[in-house]
Design a protein around this motif. Structure first.
Motif, PDB file in Angstrom:
ATOM      1  N   LYS A 150       0.783  -1.160   0.046  1.00  7.94           N
ATOM      2  CA  LYS A 150       0.026  -0.175   0.023  1.00  7.94           C
ATOM      3  C   LYS A 150       0.759   1.203  -0.086  1.00  7.94           C
ATOM      4  O   LYS A 150       1.850   1.300   0.582  1.00  7.94           O
ATOM      5  N   GLY A 151       0.215   2.394  -0.766  1.00 10.48           N
ATOM      6  CA  GLY A 151       1.171   3.611  -0.658  1.00 10.48           C
ATOM      7  C   GLY A 151       2.376   3.595  -1.197  1.00 10.48           C
ATOM      8  O   GLY A 151       3.291   4.164  -0.655  1.00 10.48           O
ATOM      9  N   VAL A 152       2.598   2.884  -2.426  1.00  6.44           N
ATOM     10  CA  VAL A 152       4.048   2.864  -2.918  1.00  6.44           C
ATOM     11  C   VAL A 152       4.231   4.267  -3.680  1.00  6.44           C
ATOM     12  O   VAL A 152       3.270   4.752  -4.592  1.00  6.44           O
ATOM     13  N   ARG A 153       5.129   5.019  -3.637  1.00  7.98           N
ATOM     14  CA  ARG A 153       5.510   6.160  -3.991  1.00  7.98           C
ATOM     15  C   ARG A 153       5.736   6.318  -5.717  1.00  7.98           C
ATOM     16  O   ARG A 153       6.760   5.348  -5.997  1.00  7.98           O
ATOM     17  N   VAL A 154       5.144   7.058  -6.437  1.00 11.59           N
ATOM     18  CA  VAL A 154       5.485   7.524  -7.827  1.00 11.59           C
ATOM     19  C   VAL A 154       6.667   8.404  -7.921  1.00 11.59           C
ATOM     20  O   VAL A 154       6.900   9.342  -7.075  1.00 11.59           O
ATOM     21  N   LEU A 155       7.749   7.945  -8.743  1.00 13.24           N
ATOM     22  CA  LEU A 155       8.870   9.005  -9.039  1.00 13.24           C
ATOM     23  C   LEU A 155       8.677   9.450 -10.484  1.00 13.24           C
ATOM     24  O   LEU A 155       7.982   8.990 -11.302  1.00 13.24           O
ATOM     25  N   GLY A 156       9.012  10.730 -10.452  1.00 12.84           N
ATOM     26  CA  GLY A 156       8.749  11.522 -11.869  1.00 12.84           C
ATOM     27  C   GLY A 156      10.311  11.766 -12.250  1.00 12.84           C
ATOM     28  O   GLY A 156      11.095  11.747 -11.783  1.00 12.84           O
ATOM     29  N   PRO A 157      10.152  12.138 -13.576  1.00 11.42           N
ATOM     30  CA  PRO A 157       9.026  12.355 -14.645  1.00 11.42           C
ATOM     31  C   PRO A 157       8.435  11.126 -15.027  1.00 11.42           C
ATOM     32  O   PRO A 157       8.996   9.919 -15.048  1.00 11.42           O
ATOM     33  N   ALA A 158       7.404  11.281 -15.897  1.00  9.60           N
ATOM     34  CA  ALA A 158       6.944   9.889 -16.534  1.00  9.60           C
ATOM     35  C   ALA A 158       8.090   9.303 -17.583  1.00  9.60           C
ATOM     36  O   ALA A 158       9.068   9.848 -17.800  1.00  9.60           O
ATOM     37  N   ARG A 159       7.764   7.848 -17.599  1.00  8.24           N
ATOM     38  CA  ARG A 159       8.848   7.218 -18.284  1.00  8.24           C
ATOM     39  C   ARG A 159       8.030   6.578 -19.694  1.00  8.24           C
ATOM     40  O   ARG A 159       6.726   6.641 -19.871  1.00  8.24           O
ATOM     41  N   LYS A 160       8.967   5.962 -20.603  1.00  9.21           N
ATOM     42  CA  LYS A 160       8.310   5.415 -21.776  1.00  9.21           C
ATOM     43  C   LYS A 160       7.438   4.126 -21.217  1.00  9.21           C
ATOM     44  O   LYS A 160       6.570   3.823 -21.662  1.00  9.21           O
ATOM     45  N   GLN A 161       8.030   3.419 -20.286  1.00  7.97           N
ATOM     46  CA  GLN A 161       7.399   2.128 -19.710  1.00  7.97           C
ATOM     47  C   GLN A 161       7.234   2.298 -18.404  1.00  7.97           C
ATOM     48  O   GLN A 161       8.169   2.396 -17.697  1.00  7.97           O
ATOM     49  N   THR A 162       6.243   1.605 -17.827  1.00  6.55           N
ATOM     50  CA  THR A 162       6.040   1.701 -16.398  1.00  6.55           C
ATOM     51  C   THR A 162       6.946   0.608 -15.732  1.00  6.55           C
ATOM     52  O   THR A 162       7.096  -0.524 -16.351  1.00  6.55           O
ATOM     53  N   GLN A 163       7.669   0.937 -14.678  1.00  9.70           N
ATOM     54  CA  GLN A 163       8.554   0.064 -14.049  1.00  9.70           C
ATOM     55  C   GLN A 163       8.397   0.305 -12.465  1.00  9.70           C
ATOM     56  O   GLN A 163       8.459   1.311 -11.990  1.00  9.70           O
ATOM     57  N   ILE A 164       8.396  -0.967 -11.803  1.00 10.84           N
ATOM     58  CA  ILE A 164       8.221  -1.010 -10.580  1.00 10.84           C
ATOM     59  C   ILE A 164       9.334  -1.709  -9.927  1.00 10.84           C
ATOM     60  O   ILE A 164       9.915  -2.728 -10.278  1.00 10.84           O
TER      61      ILE A 164
END
Length: 192
Positions: A60-74
């Motif tokens: 729960k509550g995993v932080r998003v880092l920016g800026p946007a990228r070409k492909q989503t990566q976790i």
């Protein structure tokens, strides 16, 4: 020895989202908002957080880092993978082919990833001037020696050189806690 020292930072679980996935999770045309700048120029932690859902559990509550990228990566730790019930590979950032997928739940929608979850390889960001100082090249593997009561030597540390990078080694929370290090500690680069 002092000439081979560099700072280390522990990287907690986080994700980088594509523009398309930002639109699904937060709403069409949504712009990520800055929580704080990160050590790498142009990179920032956002105020936005999402839930990451695997076959066995949820982070729960995993932080998003920016800026946007070409492909989503976790990027998660081995401990996180047990919670989710998946087996992500240890990989360099961006090397996502064949990695497991999960569901991402945001305030406005959900995204089902077919791949994109990794345990990030330990690595060092270096400006081109730092690479010259340390006598290393992009994609070279080095060792890093820590100090203190739980001192370890990290092997196979990837060097990433770019003119926009700031000098810093990144390890995940499992590795950092196991070695008894904290953000900003100085570690020693050891060439093989």
């Amino acid at each position: 020895m002092a000439n081979n020292m560099l700072p280390v930072a522990m990287s907690n679980r986080h994700l980088h989202l594509s523009e398309e996935d930002i639109n699904v999770l937060f709403g069409k045309g949504y712009q990520l908002t800055t929580f704080k700048d990160l050590s790498q120029p142009g990179q920032y932690a956002t105020n936005e957080k999402v839930d990451v859902v695997g076959p066995k559990g949820t982070l729960k509550g995993v932080r998003v880092l920016g800026p946007a990228r070409k492909q989503t990566q976790i990027e998660i730790s081995l401990t996180d993978s047990f919670v989710l019930g998946i087996k992500p590979p240890v990989r360099d950032s961006g090397d996502l082919a064949g990695s497991p997928g999960v569901k991402i739940v945001g305030p406005n929608g959900e995204v089902e990833l077919s791949e994109g979850v990794i345990i990030a390889s330990r690595h060092i960001h270096m400006h081109t001037d730092d690479a010259a100082k340390f006598n290393v090249i992009d994609k070279e593997k080095v060792s890093i020696r820590t100090s203190g009561d739980r001192a370890v030597v990290f092997e196979n540390v990837l060097v990433r050189v770019h003119p926009t990078y700031a000098l810093e080694m990144h390890v995940d929370m499992d590795e950092g806690n196991g070695a008894g290090i904290k953000n900003g500690d100085m570690v020693e680069l050891v060439k093989a």
